[in-house]
Design an enzyme around this catalytic site. Structure first.
Site, PDB file in Angstrom:
ATOM      1  N   LYS A  22       0.831  -1.206   0.000  1.00 21.59           N
ATOM      2  CA  LYS A  22       0.000   0.000   0.000  1.00 21.59           C
ATOM      3  C   LYS A  22       0.865   1.254   0.000  1.00 21.59           C
ATOM      4  CE  LYS A  22      -3.868   0.002   2.181  1.00 21.59           C
ATOM      5  NZ  LYS A  22      -4.241  -0.823   3.300  1.00 21.59           N
ATOM      6  N   ARG A  92      -3.348   3.092   8.399  1.00 21.72           N
ATOM      7  CA  ARG A  92      -3.650   1.802   7.786  1.00 21.72           C
ATOM      8  C   ARG A  92      -2.420   0.898   7.784  1.00 21.72           C
ATOM      9  NH1 ARG A  92      -8.203   2.438   4.008  1.00 21.72           N
ATOM     10  NH2 ARG A  92      -8.781   4.641   3.807  1.00 21.72           N
ATOM     11  N   GLY A 101      -8.072  -6.619   4.125  1.00 22.90           N
ATOM     12  CA  GLY A 101      -8.982  -6.700   5.251  1.00 22.90           C
ATOM     13  C   GLY A 101      -8.489  -7.487   6.434  1.00 22.90           C
ATOM     14  N   MET A 103      -5.775  -6.901   8.407  1.00 24.32           N
ATOM     15  CA  MET A 103      -5.188  -6.135   9.508  1.00 24.32           C
ATOM     16  C   MET A 103      -6.020  -4.877   9.748  1.00 24.32           C
ATOM     17  SD  MET A 103      -1.139  -6.764   8.872  1.00 24.32           S
ATOM     18  CE  MET A 103      -1.219  -6.404   7.124  1.00 24.32           C
ATOM     19  N   ARG A 330      -3.703  -1.453  -6.262  1.00 24.10           N
ATOM     20  CA  ARG A 330      -2.957  -2.695  -6.068  1.00 24.10           C
ATOM     21  C   ARG A 330      -3.390  -3.667  -7.156  1.00 24.10           C
ATOM     22  NH1 ARG A 330      -6.089  -4.208  -0.461  1.00 24.10           N
ATOM     23  NH2 ARG A 330      -8.158  -4.540  -1.359  1.00 24.10           N
ATOM     24  N   HIS A 446     -15.989  -7.494   1.317  1.00 18.08           N
ATOM     25  CA  HIS A 446     -15.011  -8.414   1.894  1.00 18.08           C
ATOM     26  C   HIS A 446     -15.288  -9.843   1.451  1.00 18.08           C
ATOM     27  CE1 HIS A 446     -13.693 -11.260   5.061  1.00 18.08           C
ATOM     28  NE2 HIS A 446     -12.609 -10.523   5.060  1.00 18.08           N
ATOM     29  N   SER A 755      12.025 -43.336  -8.418  1.00 15.56           N
ATOM     30  CA  SER A 755      10.845 -42.512  -8.192  1.00 15.56           C
ATOM     31  C   SER A 755      10.647 -42.343  -6.693  1.00 15.56           C
ATOM     32  CB  SER A 755       9.607 -43.159  -8.821  1.00 15.56           C
ATOM     33  OG  SER A 755       8.472 -42.358  -8.615  1.00 15.56           O
ATOM     34  N   CYS A 822       6.313 -39.516  -6.973  1.00 12.44           N
ATOM     35  CA  CYS A 822       4.958 -40.034  -7.171  1.00 12.44           C
ATOM     36  C   CYS A 822       4.124 -39.978  -5.898  1.00 12.44           C
ATOM     37  CB  CYS A 822       4.997 -41.462  -7.714  1.00 12.44           C
ATOM     38  SG  CYS A 822       5.913 -42.627  -6.682  1.00 12.44           S
ATOM     39  N   TYR A 842      10.567 -35.653 -13.739  1.00 10.99           N
ATOM     40  CA  TYR A 842       9.116 -35.525 -13.838  1.00 10.99           C
ATOM     41  C   TYR A 842       8.488 -35.557 -12.456  1.00 10.99           C
ATOM     42  CZ  TYR A 842       8.781 -40.590 -13.034  1.00 10.99           C
ATOM     43  OH  TYR A 842       8.860 -41.845 -12.491  1.00 10.99           O
TER      44      TYR A 842
END
Length: 868
Positions: A22, A92, A101, A103, A330, A446, A755, A822, A842
């Site tokens: 912010k 803020r 929302g 804090m 933002r 919210h 694996s 896996c 993989y």
């Protein structure tokens, strides 16, 4: 000493880590020349200092921010604490990572009795002045003094009822003065503005550890060590009159991703009225009619900000007496479908590259393409209509509080959280809910923003629904009453609320989604396979982009009703000949199933694990089941009882399972190998291209591998010789014991692939039983004894270290070994990042996680390279 306080003209958007998101963006907008009320930012390192000092502000900080405060006074032309010309502040939070929302915020700071009177005199608008004062008392009491906010709301509602008023806008200056006097009886707050500011800064720092902030950080994997900045900004007022207002807007639609300016506003209202859901706002299109000049400036600003940030922006703005002010920008929270559409379209528009587009999409958001939606042809019993805040279809039991949602959902029961409006305190209930329904609030409330970010179906602004918490009911205008535990269905794409469980359709893809996945395949290094045992799962996996099967659990093929007794008969056999009779029957089932997998996975590898679980898992447990089995297989019940008892183990996960079954009962392995290779031969003869990989589970040393490989190769050569055919195949091992990883260098010459079975490897490394861990692990997480659940996200320090050592040592002994994973971690984005880093070839995951894994694998590769 490092600088702790930065004016808005001293920072930029690149200072997120120092000034929070912010604060950095307020500085950036100031530098762009946008109309931003001036102020200053107290840095995130100061927050860390505060906690390290035992929740005390650093020495000299007050001196530093007082210097900045004087410069803000000069810029704004008014003075903090001066009744004749008062300057008020908003205070803020602002973390480096957006936590909307979660804090605390205090508005109108600097108000007291004298300043309220002075503000009324200066503005000639006493109603506005006393409205600001009562808002300040209420917010300061809640955030700083810990007084429950509902007590104040209750006083207002009771006052309105006594005086025949319904809306806040009907309250006069005298009404607000009366409310202020009531408030003063509820709370004793400081009249000194300087004291208010110091206590507010402390309260914002402390809000880093509110329960809702902690839950949000855990959900989004945000580091606790970051801390929050504090933004102190001169107030402008949307509640000044009918030529004033506040709003929230998005440069594109955050639900659909459509390139259409989207937002909501309220006339004569403060910003918190819009985002809190207390009032249902108007569409931003109405502002063009009411205040055309303001709308034009807002529209041009949103265009400019999106081009500047090269991302969809979430804006907060205020209008005071016809003058437009920007309070925040933002990167906007968005649904999964919106995130994909926006990313792909921004590439087409030349704003971002393909690599940047991949990094813009959360792997979890990909799931929005993979989950069911309400079947439009099956809709019935539509009882209410709200705003389609977060898409998808959700069915569950109605609950009326976040705590109740957590309790009911604990056993897996799906719940729908129904609220008048949600607050950040409801985050834990929203986390477990299938869907969220609110009577109040708009598309930027919210509930809407948080649900979209979490991928939870939500409907907001269902204004014709009257919710009674005391009676635990939600009533429609037509008199239909929805009660606690009733089943309802939400369609988050249309805003419709339906009674009962309405059928769902399978999730649908989109051209944008397929485009993004094609970019993921273009830029990832890791292969992505699927864990599958049935042709249906294999077909779904291939449809979703799997490049083979990374784990076929052969034991799953024996649990069907027509097979389980054959499997049980084999286990209960008292000699080799009896066992072989049952194995011959199992061969038929196994061969047919594996052949079906080869057909579906034509041209792709299929990794087949030999029988792994303890044998007692297949056997019945109750006396009634034992009697029934005895009759079906013709064996005395006492004999079955004795054998079953002999197979019981104190610790079966470390007992007679995995490769130990192959060592003791090689005939089981012989049957499985015959089934695998015979299936491959038949598949090849029918024009398919099978690539079987036979995996030996739970090994601890190379002698086990050599002994079992001898059985495997003998079986392979027997089938191939009989058929006079050649089939490509590989033999490897599942790395799931710490000893196998530590001795990988010795295993390497005997295998063609490794694996990592990280479910068991995690279990054995930690000494945690994954079946029993739920009894104590929540306490570990709450007390921060561990950072994450190691069965969800791979533990890199210990389990990951074993994997890394195994790869490095085995590569030294033998080149060309293929490495995969896996366990369930194969579908977890953070675990996939680690798998990429240590050089796996993989990952393998459940079929519906395949697209998530493809995106995460690409992000792992792109994240370590420079953008295009």
């Amino acid at each position: 000493m490092a600088k702790r306080v930065y004016l808005f003209n001293e920072g930029s958007k690149d200072d997120r880590d120092l000034l929070g998101g912010k604060g950095a963006n307020l500085c950036e907008m100031t530098g762009m020349g946008l109309p931003v009320p001036f102020g200053f930012v107290i840095t995130t390192p100061t927050c860390r200092e505060f906690f390290e000092a035992g929740n005390k502000l650093p020495r000299h900080l007050q001196t530093e921010y007082n210097v900045a405060l004087k410069l803000v006074e000069e810029r704004m032309g008014s003075r903090f604490g001066d009744p004749g010309n008062p300057l008020l502040f908003s205070v803020r939070s602002g973390a480096p990572v957006s936590m909307p929302g979660m804090m605390n915020t205090i508005l109108n700071l600097g108000m007291n009795d004298e300043i309220a009177t002075g503000l009324a005199r200066k503005t000639g608008n006493p109603r506005f002045a006393y409205d600001c004062y009562r808002r300040f008392i209420q917010m300061f009491a809640d955030v700083v003094l810990g007084v429950e906010g509902e007590a104040f709301e209750r006083e207002i509602e009771e006052y309105k009822a006594r005086h025949g008023k319904t809306l806040d806008t009907e309250m006069s200056a005298e009404d607000w003065q009366a409310i202020i006097e009531i408030y003063k009886d509820l709370v004793n707050f400081p009249q000194d503005p300087a004291t208010q500011l110091r206590q507010a800064i402390e309260a914002v720092f402390l809000s880093w550890y509110t329960p809702r902030a902690i839950v949000y950080r855990e959900m989004h994997n945000i580091a606790e060590s970051l801390g929050t900045a504090v933004c102190v900004q001169a107030m402008v007022f949307g509640n000044f009159g009918d030529d004033s207002g506040s709003g929230v807007a998005f440069t594109r639609n955050p639900s659909t991703g459509e390139k259409l300016f989207f937002g909501e506003y309220l006339v004569n209202a403060a910003g918190e009225d819009v985002v809190s859901g207390i009032r249902t706002p108007q569409s931003i299109a109405g502002l063009e009619q009411q205040m055309p000049a303001v709308y034009k400036e807002l529209y041009e600003t949103q265009q400019r900000l999106e081009l500047h940030y090269r991302d969809m922006q979430d804006l907060e703005f205020t209008i005071q007496e016809g003058k437009f002010y920007m309070l925040q920008t933002r990167s906007g929270k968005r649904t999964g479908r919106a995130s994909v559409k926006i990313a792909v379209e921004m590439v087409a528009e030349g704003l971002i590259s393909e690599k940047e587009a991949l990094m813009r999409v959360s792997p979890e958001h990909v799931e929005s393409f993979l989950h069911p939606m309400v079947d439009p042809d099956a809709k019935e019993n539509i009882v209410a209509q709200g705003l389609p805040a977060s898409p998808g279809g959700a069915t569950g039991k109605v609950v009326f509080s976040a705590d109740e949602a957590v309790r009911v959902a604990a056993d897996g029961t799906p719940v729908i959280l129904v609220r008048r409006e949600t607050t950040p305190e409801d985050i834990h209930g929203m986390k477990v809910a299938e869907g969220v329904l609110t009577a109040l609030g708009g598309m930027t409330s919210h509930a809407a923003v948080v649900a979209r970010g979490m991928g939870v179906c939500a409907i907001t602004g269902c204004g014709k629904l009257k919710i009674d918490y005391g009676a635990s009911t939600a009533s429609t205008e037509d008199g239909i009453v929805i009660r606690r535990n009733d089943i309802i269905t939400l369609d988050g794409s249309t805003g419709e609320v339906m009674l009962g469980d309405i059928p769902k359709t399978e999730a649908s893809s989109s051209d944008d989604f397929q485009t993004l996945l094609s970019w993921a395949d273009k830029y990832r290094r890791l292969g992505v396979r699927a864990n599958a045992e049935t042709p249906e799962d294999a077909a779904k996996a291939r449809e979703l982009g799997a490049e083979g099967i990374g784990l076929c659990r052969t034991e799953h093929m024996f649990f069907a009703a027509d097979r389980i007794d054959v499997m049980r008969g084999m286990i209960l056999a008292e000699n080799t000949a009896e066992r072989q009779r049952y194995l011959d029957q199992l061969l038929h089932f196994q061969k047919a199933d594996i052949k079906a997998l080869f057909e579906v996975m034509h041209g792709l590898p299929v990794n087949i694990r030999l029988l792994d679980p303890p044998l007692h898992e297949f056997l019945p447990h109750t006396e009634e089941e034992l009697q029934a089995l005895a009759e079906r297989i013709g064996k005395p019940v006492q004999k079955i009882r004795d054998i079953t008892h002999s197979l019981r183990e104190v610790n079966p996960m470390l007992g007679f399972r995995g490769c130990r079954l192959s060592v003791v009962y090689p005939e089981i392995t012989e049957m499985q190998v015959q089934a695998i290779i015979s299936a491959a031969v038949e598949a090849q003869q029918e024009g398919h291209q099978p690539y079987p990989e036979i995996m030996i589970p739970l090994v601890v040393n190379v002698r086990e591998i050599r002994a079992i490989t001898e059985v495997i190769e003998r079986g392979i050569l027997k089938v191939l010789a009989e058929q006079n055919i050649s089939i490509p195949y590989k033999i490897g091992t599942m790395m799931e014991t710490p000893r196998a990883c530590l001795g990988a260098g010795r295993l390497a010459p005997a295998v063609e692939f490794m694996s990592f079975g990280t479910n068991d490897l995690t279990q054995m490394t930690y000494g945690f039983s994954r079946d029993d861990v739920s009894k104590f692990f929540p306490v570990y997480l709450d007390r921060k004894l561990v950072e994450d659940d190691p069965f969800v996200t791979l533990d890199q320090r210990a389990v990951g270290r074993l994997m890394k050592m195994a790869i490095e040592e085995s590569k030294e002994r033998k080149k060309g070994i293929k490495y995969g994973i896996c366990g369930e971690h194969g579908g977890d984005p953070r675990s996939i990042q680690f798998c990429h880093e240590i050089g796996l070839d993989y990952v393998s995951c459940s079929p519906f996680r395949v697209p998530v894994a493809r995106i995460a694998a690409a992000q792992a590769n792109v994240g370590g390279s420079s953008p295009e």
